[in-house]
Scaffold this active site. Structure first.
Site, PDB file in Angstrom:
ATOM      1  CD  GLU A 270      -2.753  -1.373  -0.069  1.00  0.00           C
ATOM      2  OE1 GLU A 270      -2.970  -0.383  -0.800  1.00  0.00           O
ATOM      3  OE2 GLU A 270      -3.147  -2.525  -0.353  1.00  0.00           O
ATOM      4  CD  GLU A 299      -1.502  -4.164  -7.734  1.00  0.00           C
ATOM      5  OE1 GLU A 299      -2.109  -3.113  -7.424  1.00  0.00           O
ATOM      6  OE2 GLU A 299      -1.389  -5.126  -6.973  1.00  0.00           O
TER       7      GLU A 299
HETATM    8 ZN    ZN Z   1      -2.449  -3.022  -5.099  1.00  0.00          ZN
END
Ligand code: ZN
Length: 505
Positions: A270, A299
């Site tokens: 995160e 991502e």
């Molecule tokens: Zn993620």
């Protein structure tokens, strides 16, 4: 003429920023809902959210916004397609067209069906009853096909869905890159699975006090660059990162007293998302130039910090003494090499969200292949369990004992999130390709990491990726930054270079 266009642009910018402010209020309410809100506050929160969503949608899809976009598009202001103004208008147009093209009745029907189909999925998963879920999924696929037809696409309907998560990406391109990856990854995973060397993962399953996990996790995220004057870390059930606005990026995690790795690498992940958000240019806050590009690029940032940096030997050369200090009872008898092996345990497993960085991608390839075929009507939803288990055996060498641990494990399809899965693996592919380039330009970073210095990598990411907002589409950004189109080779090389010595294969 140009003065009039400039006025239209200013007006458009103001209006879009107002819409963004509504969304930022929704983000704050959403963050609160998933962290601190008492359970019984849910109905009122749903009303707040739906009112704000309605206001934002109405404002954004107004004829006024459409006219302003057209006026600016016809002017010199967008002459240079990569200028900030042109990028903002291009991306506002993209989303605007999508929103106004979807018939209201279809949007409502999808929203209603999503609620019911998610409920059906929860029940079906509990009982491992795929036939109970299959008709709902079939209905969802039909509705999403209708949606694709209404918003339009160039090559195939699936691309219209991908566009929501990875603008500009195509199923054709993904199919090719994923097939290349599969060809090389399946034998690599098989070799690791058959290697006689296995890590002792029980060292991660000792007692790790939760408060101390929070202190260590926070220290790690601050060490790699997360700014706690512009962010927070809180506790939730399903970890996420959300941006309330410029200067306010919230990350979340969940702690497990009996497992070291879950929260620690969750926080690193995160934090990677958070670093991207904190690196966006505040002067464009609320506009596409101040926003992230796609789920896949997002991502790529989280995976880079979680896996490429966070699970590397140099990082732990620096951080292991600290972890050991904080968790003396659990780690005083553990050697760095054994700890490093344990956090890099690769083995075929049934559940995607628990998978390691190597096998994870096989879970995604399988899902993409199936959802793509279903969406193109080459397969029926009733065929899913059979094809799932067949592919699973081929890729992982194991067959799920039931559908709950097989094709019913994820909420995505029931929630209408079709075209979403590929972004996870795209993220891994981008991250390895970006990282290879960073090392080419910055030199080997191991030495810096082992001394706790992460600023040259972060600075590079800020400069090459974060500060550009949505200037480039993901596909173009990869070419722009690395000089090459997206390829599976970087991820494969990264995995081979890392796991061959660990497993002695
Ligand atoms: Zn993620």
């Amino acid at each position: 003429m140009s003065e009039k266009a400039q006025k239209a642009l200013n007006e458009l910018t103001d209006q879009i920023k107002q819409v963004s402010t509504l969304y930022s209020c929704m983000s704050l309410l959403g963050w609160d809902e998933r962290t601190y809100m008492p359970r019984k506050g849910a109905p009122n929160r749903a009303e707040q959210q739906s009112m704000l969503a309605g206001m934002a949608h109405e404002k954004f899809t107004s004829k006024e916004i459409g006219d302003l976009i057209s006026e600016v598009e016809a002017s010199d202001l967008v002459k240079d397609p990569l200028s900030a103004d042109a990028v903002n208008v291009r991306e506002i147009r993209r989303v605007y067209d999508k929103q106004v093209k979807k018939p209201k009745s279809l949007v409502e029907e999808i929203s209603k069906t999503t609620t019911l189909s998610e409920q059906a999925w929860v029940e079906a998963r509990k009982k491992s009853d795929f036939p109970g879920f299959s008709p709902w999924l079939a209905k969802m696929i039909d509705l999403k096909n209708e949606e694709a037809e209404s918003v339009g696409y160039e090559k195939e309907p699936y691309d219209a869905l991908l566009d929501d998560y990875e603008p500009g990406e195509t199923a054709e391109n993904i199919t090719k890159v994923f097939a290349d990856l599969r060809g090389d990854l399946v034998p690599l995973v098989e070799a690791v699975a058959n290697a006689p060397k296995k890590p002792d993962v029980s060292i991660l399953e000792r007692e790790y006090d939760v408060d101390r996990q929070a202190i260590l996790g926070k220290a790690a995220s601050a060490a790699i660059g997360f700014d706690y004057d512009s962010g927070r870390l809180d506790i939730t059930t399903h970890p996420f990162c959300t941006t309330i606005g410029s200067g306010d990026v919230r990350i979340t995690t969940r702690y497990n007293r009996d497992h070291f790795a879950q929260a620690f690498f969750g926080i690193m992940h995160e934090t990677g998302h958070g670093l991207y958000e904190q690196g966006l240019d505040p002067q464009y806050s609320g506009l596409p130039m101040g926003d992230s590009i796609s789920l896949g690029i997002h991502e790529s940032q989280s995976r880079m910090w979680e896996n490429i940096v966070g699970r590397s030997k140099p990082f732990w050369k620096y951080f292991f003494p600290r972890a050991r200090q904080v968790f003396w009872e659990a780690l005083s008898d553990v050697k760095l090499d054994d700890f490093y092996f344990a956090i890099n345990d690769v083995r075929p497993s049934l559940i995607r969200v628990e998978a390691d960085e190597a096998t994870y991608n096989l879970h995604i390839l399988l899902r993409f292949e199936i959802e793509h075929a279903i969406f193109n009507k080459e397969l029926k939803t009733d065929d899913i369990p059979g094809i799932w288990n067949e592919k699973f055996q081929k890729y992982f060498g194991i067959t799920p004992p039931n559908d709950a641990q097989g094709c019913l494990q994820d909420v995505h399809w029931g929630a209408g999130l079709i075209g979403y899965f590929p972004t996870y693996t795209l993220g891994n592919l981008y991250s390895a390709q970006f990282y290879a380039k960073a090392e080419e330009e910055l030199g080997n970073l191991d030495e810096e990491f082992s001394r706790g210095h992460f600023d040259s990598l972060l600075g590079w990411l800020r400069d090459k990726i974060h500060k550009h907002g949505q200037r480039y589409r993901a596909e173009d950004l990869v070419k722009q930054v690395t000089g090459k189109p997206l390829s599976h080779e970087y991820l494969l090389k990264y995995l081979k270079d890392k796991y061959a010595p660990i497993y002695g294969i």
